[in-house]
Design an enzyme around this catalytic site. Structure first.
Site: not given
Ligand code: PMP
Length: 391
Positions: A180, A208, A239
């Site tokens: 990310s 992502h 997202k």
């Molecule tokens: N996994 C990854 C790779 C992420 O980038 C994120 C968000 N930052 C999450 C999980 C968490 O997702 P959420 O915002 O739905 O908790």
């Protein structure tokens, strides 16, 4: 009385190091432009890749769901029962992802917490890429399995670790699909081959990748043509889907097992009807058309190419995530501040979200940015970049 000055001191330390995050208060919905302190600014910070966060069809679906189902789920699904709407979301997501079944959780973060400790125990081994997301790291911490951390995207190192873990009862390889902060991709085909060779399970966090990679934004498994060969996919609905929630996708036995064993499923209430209906609508839109996904890629390609021409270091990203590498945390914070004054909201990201000395502005391009928006951003990046001697 407890001495709270220890927190105050630590906060001061963070500020001195340029690692304190000033959270902006928004006066408008998520979209290409935001209103902050009464000022219109171009939004380059959100994971709202496809613009669904304020999309009419999603909003109508949420409002209708409130009329039909009310606002709350009552209690956890195993006790209070589950709305047919919840099941419909899971079935629709399963079709979209081309898997047997899915189970949704309260967020992507929670989905990782749910699955990792539920399927591993002290006799097992977990192999995790060193740059995996914090929610994977914390999920691994909740398991008693032996941990092996392999060098970022380094298949040779992963194989070494698999050899070391050969006596474990089961081996679980976990990787982010798209990393990310850098936008690079996991070498998923090679990982799957190794997993097959060493009899390991593969779990990929596609947070992502969904709405971004593969046909109609089905994600990284679709992108690499690996349907049926990846055991567990983690998704987020916050997202590209524009709403809130997370999910696990995989074989029917796994999903049924999680409905009996995953602690956030058993001990925490599910998504509200509004969130569920909005996420369902987003999935339907993605199934109907990939037009937004295409627009996202066109925008990202244009922005990245122009940034490179200006002389910015935009790292190794293979996706719309565009890190503008500044390395120094103070410089990065200053850059973000100057951009804001110029009408651009682009947050600086430093430690612990990225390693020390790797501070950056992470630009998130979306399908709802226009060419004029992107040109405005480029003009301002050039201006601030020159002023701060970055380019
Ligand atoms: N996994 C990854 C790779 C992420 O980038 C994120 C968000 N930052 C999450 C999980 C968490 O997702 P959420 O915002 O739905 O908790």
């Amino acid at each position: 009385m407890f001495d709270y000055s220890i927190f105050a001191k630590e906060l001061e330390n963070l500020k001195e190091q340029g690692l304190y995050t000033y959270i902006k208060t928004l006066e408008s919905p998520q979209g290409a432009w935001l209103t902050i302190n009464g000022k219109k600014v171009l939004n380059l910070c959100s994971n709202n890749y496809l613009g669904f966060a304020n999309e009419e069809r999603l909003k109508k679906a949420a409002i209708n769901a409130i009329e039909k189902w009310g606002v709350g789920p009552g209690a956890v699904r195993t006790i209070a029962g589950t709305f047919s709407l919840h099941n419909e979301l899971e079935d629709t997501l399963a079709k979209f992802k081309k898997v047997d079944a899915t189970i949704f959780l309260q967020s992507g973060f929670v989905a990782n917490q749910a699955v990792i400790p539920a399927i591993t125990s002290g006799e097992d081994a977990i192999l995790s890429d060193e740059l995996n997301h914090a929610s994977i790291i914390d999920g691994v911490r909740l398991s008693k399995a032996k941990r092996f951390v392999w060098k970022h995207r380094d298949i040779k190192d992963l194989e070494e670790k698999l050899k070391e873990a050969k006596n474990a009862r089961r081996r679980l390889i976990i990787t982010d699909g798209v990393f990310s902060m850098d936008g690079d991709l996991a070498p998923l085909s090679e990982i799957v081959e190794l997993a097959e060779k060493y009899n390991a399970m593969v779990m990929v966090d596609d947070a992502h990748g969904e709405g971004v990679l593969g046909s109609h934004g089905r994600g990284i498994v679709d992108h690499f043509g690996l349907h049926g060969r990846v055991d567990i996919e983690i998704g987020t609905l916050s997202k590209a889907f524009g709403v809130l929630g997370g999910y696990v996708a995989g074989k029917k036995e796994l999903i049924e097992y999680l409905k009996q064993k995953a602690r956030p499923f058993l001990f925490s209430s599910p998504l509200s009807p509004a969130d569920t209906a909005a996420a369902l609508e987003a999935t339907k839109i993605l199934q109907e058309s990939d037009e937004r996904v295409k627009r996202l890629w066109d925008n990202a390609k244009y922005f990245k190419e122009e940034m490179k021409k200006l002389g910015f270091d935009t790292g190794e990203s293979e996706t719309p995530i565009t890190p503008v590498m500044l390395y120094d945390a103070k410089l990065s914070t200053q850059f973000s501040k100057e951009l804001f004054e110029e009408g651009i909201f682009a947050q600086s990201i430093g430690y612990p979200t990225v390693p020390k000395g790797k501070a950056r502005i992470r630009v998130m391009i979306s399908a709802v940015h226009t060419k004029e928006d992107l040109d405005f951003a480029l003009e301002k990046f050039e201006k601030v970049g020159k002023k701060l001697n970055v380019i």
